[in-house]
Design a protein around this motif. Sequence first.
Motif, PDB file in Angstrom:
ATOM      1  N   HIS A  91      23.231  76.041  43.325  1.00  0.00           N
ATOM      2  CA  HIS A  91      21.789  76.196  43.446  1.00  0.00           C
ATOM      3  C   HIS A  91      21.117  75.270  42.442  1.00  0.00           C
ATOM      4  CE1 HIS A  91      22.795  80.500  44.914  1.00  0.00           C
ATOM      5  NE2 HIS A  91      22.756  79.660  45.923  1.00  0.00           N
ATOM      6  N   GLN A  92      20.174  74.485  42.917  1.00  0.00           N
ATOM      7  CA  GLN A  92      19.518  73.488  42.079  1.00  0.00           C
ATOM      8  C   GLN A  92      18.361  74.123  41.307  1.00  0.00           C
ATOM      9  OE1 GLN A  92      21.133  70.256  42.358  1.00  0.00           O
ATOM     10  NE2 GLN A  92      22.368  71.865  43.304  1.00  0.00           N
ATOM     11  N   PRO A  93      18.448  74.178  39.978  1.00  0.00           N
ATOM     12  CA  PRO A  93      17.346  74.774  39.207  1.00  0.00           C
ATOM     13  C   PRO A  93      16.012  74.105  39.461  1.00  0.00           C
ATOM     14  CG  PRO A  93      19.285  74.437  37.823  1.00  0.00           C
ATOM     15  CD  PRO A  93      19.568  73.750  39.120  1.00  0.00           C
ATOM     16  N   GLU A  94      16.046  72.818  39.798  1.00  0.00           N
ATOM     17  CA  GLU A  94      14.809  72.088  40.057  1.00  0.00           C
ATOM     18  C   GLU A  94      14.026  72.647  41.238  1.00  0.00           C
ATOM     19  OE1 GLU A  94      17.647  69.770  37.738  1.00  0.00           O
ATOM     20  OE2 GLU A  94      17.837  70.782  39.687  1.00  0.00           O
ATOM     21  N   GLU A  95      14.675  73.444  42.085  1.00  0.00           N
ATOM     22  CA  GLU A  95      13.999  74.033  43.234  1.00  0.00           C
ATOM     23  C   GLU A  95      13.427  75.417  42.949  1.00  0.00           C
ATOM     24  OE1 GLU A  95      16.044  72.007  47.062  1.00  0.00           O
ATOM     25  OE2 GLU A  95      17.272  73.561  46.105  1.00  0.00           O
ATOM     26  N   LEU A  96      13.748  75.980  41.806  1.00  0.00           N
ATOM     27  CA  LEU A  96      13.260  77.324  41.494  1.00  0.00           C
ATOM     28  C   LEU A  96      11.739  77.407  41.415  1.00  0.00           C
ATOM     29  CD1 LEU A  96      13.654  80.258  40.807  1.00  0.00           C
ATOM     30  CD2 LEU A  96      14.186  79.612  38.441  1.00  0.00           C
ATOM     31  N   PRO A  97      11.024  76.409  40.847  1.00  0.00           N
ATOM     32  CA  PRO A  97       9.555  76.536  40.839  1.00  0.00           C
ATOM     33  C   PRO A  97       8.955  76.743  42.215  1.00  0.00           C
ATOM     34  CG  PRO A  97      10.240  74.810  39.308  1.00  0.00           C
ATOM     35  CD  PRO A  97      11.484  75.239  40.054  1.00  0.00           C
ATOM     36  N   ARG A  98       9.543  76.159  43.260  1.00  0.00           N
ATOM     37  CA  ARG A  98       9.010  76.359  44.613  1.00  0.00           C
ATOM     38  C   ARG A  98       9.218  77.794  45.082  1.00  0.00           C
ATOM     39  NH1 ARG A  98      11.222  74.037  48.586  1.00  0.00           N
ATOM     40  NH2 ARG A  98      13.041  73.100  47.632  1.00  0.00           N
ATOM     41  N   LEU A  99      10.352  78.390  44.714  1.00  0.00           N
ATOM     42  CA  LEU A  99      10.569  79.795  45.080  1.00  0.00           C
ATOM     43  C   LEU A  99       9.558  80.687  44.377  1.00  0.00           C
ATOM     44  CD1 LEU A  99      13.355  78.530  45.983  1.00  0.00           C
ATOM     45  CD2 LEU A  99      14.355  80.737  45.388  1.00  0.00           C
ATOM     46  N   LEU A 100       9.303  80.405  43.102  1.00  0.00           N
ATOM     47  CA  LEU A 100       8.373  81.237  42.345  1.00  0.00           C
ATOM     48  C   LEU A 100       6.946  81.064  42.858  1.00  0.00           C
ATOM     49  CD1 LEU A 100       9.790  80.712  38.741  1.00  0.00           C
ATOM     50  CD2 LEU A 100      10.147  82.667  40.260  1.00  0.00           C
TER      51      LEU A 100
ATOM     52  N   HIS B 233       8.968  95.094  53.147  1.00  0.00           N
ATOM     53  CA  HIS B 233       8.555  94.065  52.200  1.00  0.00           C
ATOM     54  C   HIS B 233       8.376  92.724  52.899  1.00  0.00           C
ATOM     55  CE1 HIS B 233       9.050  96.710  48.809  1.00  0.00           C
ATOM     56  NE2 HIS B 233      10.297  96.979  49.140  1.00  0.00           N
ATOM     57  N   ARG B 234       7.499  91.900  52.334  1.00  0.00           N
ATOM     58  CA  ARG B 234       7.239  90.571  52.881  1.00  0.00           C
ATOM     59  C   ARG B 234       8.341  89.622  52.404  1.00  0.00           C
ATOM     60  NH1 ARG B 234       1.678  89.810  50.095  1.00  0.00           N
ATOM     61  NH2 ARG B 234       2.861  91.026  48.565  1.00  0.00           N
ATOM     62  N   VAL B 235       9.127  89.116  53.344  1.00  0.00           N
ATOM     63  CA  VAL B 235      10.249  88.237  53.036  1.00  0.00           C
ATOM     64  C   VAL B 235       9.975  86.869  53.641  1.00  0.00           C
ATOM     65  CG1 VAL B 235      12.735  87.873  53.256  1.00  0.00           C
ATOM     66  CG2 VAL B 235      11.830  90.202  53.041  1.00  0.00           C
ATOM     67  N   VAL B 236      10.023  85.826  52.814  1.00  0.00           N
ATOM     68  CA  VAL B 236       9.822  84.465  53.305  1.00  0.00           C
ATOM     69  C   VAL B 236      11.002  83.602  52.858  1.00  0.00           C
ATOM     70  CG1 VAL B 236       7.309  84.717  53.216  1.00  0.00           C
ATOM     71  CG2 VAL B 236       8.512  83.672  51.294  1.00  0.00           C
ATOM     72  N   GLU B 237      11.174  82.477  53.561  1.00  0.00           N
ATOM     73  CA  GLU B 237      12.249  81.546  53.235  1.00  0.00           C
ATOM     74  C   GLU B 237      11.678  80.186  52.833  1.00  0.00           C
ATOM     75  OE1 GLU B 237      16.085  82.033  55.707  1.00  0.00           O
ATOM     76  OE2 GLU B 237      14.479  82.651  57.072  1.00  0.00           O
ATOM     77  N   VAL B 238      12.313  79.593  51.826  1.00  0.00           N
ATOM     78  CA  VAL B 238      11.947  78.265  51.338  1.00  0.00           C
ATOM     79  C   VAL B 238      13.179  77.373  51.465  1.00  0.00           C
ATOM     80  CG1 VAL B 238      11.326  76.941  49.281  1.00  0.00           C
ATOM     81  CG2 VAL B 238      10.191  79.123  49.738  1.00  0.00           C
ATOM     82  N   PRO B 239      13.050  76.190  52.040  1.00  0.00           N
ATOM     83  CA  PRO B 239      14.234  75.336  52.200  1.00  0.00           C
ATOM     84  C   PRO B 239      14.801  74.869  50.860  1.00  0.00           C
ATOM     85  CG  PRO B 239      12.242  74.129  52.779  1.00  0.00           C
ATOM     86  CD  PRO B 239      11.839  75.564  52.596  1.00  0.00           C
ATOM     87  N   ILE B 240      16.126  74.876  50.763  1.00  0.00           N
ATOM     88  CA  ILE B 240      16.803  74.385  49.565  1.00  0.00           C
ATOM     89  C   ILE B 240      17.952  73.470  49.975  1.00  0.00           C
ATOM     90  CG2 ILE B 240      16.258  76.428  48.182  1.00  0.00           C
ATOM     91  CD1 ILE B 240      19.269  77.241  48.589  1.00  0.00           C
ATOM     92  N   THR B 241      18.430  72.693  49.009  1.00  0.00           N
ATOM     93  CA  THR B 241      19.648  71.907  49.171  1.00  0.00           C
ATOM     94  C   THR B 241      20.754  72.587  48.380  1.00  0.00           C
ATOM     95  OG1 THR B 241      18.454  69.823  49.459  1.00  0.00           O
ATOM     96  CG2 THR B 241      20.745  69.678  48.760  1.00  0.00           C
ATOM     97  N   PHE B 242      21.793  72.990  49.073  1.00  0.00           N
ATOM     98  CA  PHE B 242      22.943  73.670  48.464  1.00  0.00           C
ATOM     99  C   PHE B 242      24.043  72.627  48.268  1.00  0.00           C
ATOM    100  CE2 PHE B 242      26.941  75.883  48.548  1.00  0.00           C
ATOM    101  CZ  PHE B 242      26.718  77.077  47.892  1.00  0.00           C
ATOM    102  N   VAL B 243      24.497  72.469  47.034  1.00  0.00           N
ATOM    103  CA  VAL B 243      25.490  71.449  46.698  1.00  0.00           C
ATOM    104  C   VAL B 243      26.801  72.124  46.304  1.00  0.00           C
ATOM    105  CG1 VAL B 243      26.031  69.483  45.218  1.00  0.00           C
ATOM    106  CG2 VAL B 243      23.662  69.912  45.913  1.00  0.00           C
ATOM    107  N   GLU B 244      27.888  71.714  46.904  1.00  0.00           N
ATOM    108  CA  GLU B 244      29.188  72.292  46.585  1.00  0.00           C
ATOM    109  C   GLU B 244      29.513  72.099  45.106  1.00  0.00           C
ATOM    110  OE1 GLU B 244      33.020  73.937  48.010  1.00  0.00           O
ATOM    111  OE2 GLU B 244      31.013  74.441  47.309  1.00  0.00           O
TER     112      GLU B 244
END
Length: 255
Positions: free
Chosen positions: A108-117, A206-217
């Motif tokens: 999980h890329q930490p750089e993508e966490l601000p978008r989730l928040l 509960h309101r559940v939404v999805e945000v696209p991420i890049t998952f890296v092995e």
Amino acid sequence: MTDGRRTGPGAAGPVLVIIPTYNEAGNLGPLVRRLRACVPDADVLIADDNSPDGTGKVADEIAARDDRVRVLHRPGKEGLGAAYLAGFRWGLERGYRVLVEMDGDGSHQPEELPRLLTALRAADVVLGSRWVPGGRVVHWPWYREALSRGGSIYSRLLLGLPVRDVTGGFRAFRSEVLDERLLADVASQGYCFQVDVAHRAVRAGHRVVEVPITFVEREHGDSKMNRAIVIEALWRVTAWGVVARFRNAAGRRHT
């Protein structure tokens, strides 16, 4: 550690990122450094299951240098679900308003966490999704992708979930979602835990939404995925699906 001012981008209060670890000594340091750089106002809880490779010691060294990092030492390997439940309860007891799940292997890329928040402004649960437009996986063999996609499709259809990536583990929750009614009888321990919690959150309205991420092995260490985890997920999801269909049928008979 919480003072009401420490929030992530768009978050609804103090943020705690929970990172469960088992034999992640080579991945943990770089991951936490990236995370702290991307969301410096978030606190971090490393929940280590007594890793034989010394991950717990690495975690203690990180925490000694950074007062935003804490370590929860657990007695042994009890599974992903148990580690997250312990982390959730630790955070809720200390007043965190937002709790985040993140793998300890660097996938999980930490750089993508601000978008989730940020997305949490209009949601109760935000899922980092590999299977929505814009999401993707990198360096996975075809059979791993097929297993993950197939597991999500099977779970989504059987349980009637409006979620495309049901098994993903990069998630942000408002604290009110993770109350004892949701957590009390969660029994799944492997990756099925993610399906279980998503199912419960949707059923609770509960309101559940999805945000696209890049998952890296992962670059270091071995995946925790094994046949037992897959079997657990298959039989639990099937059982939940049968129960859900029985309830729906019973409800229709009484209307």
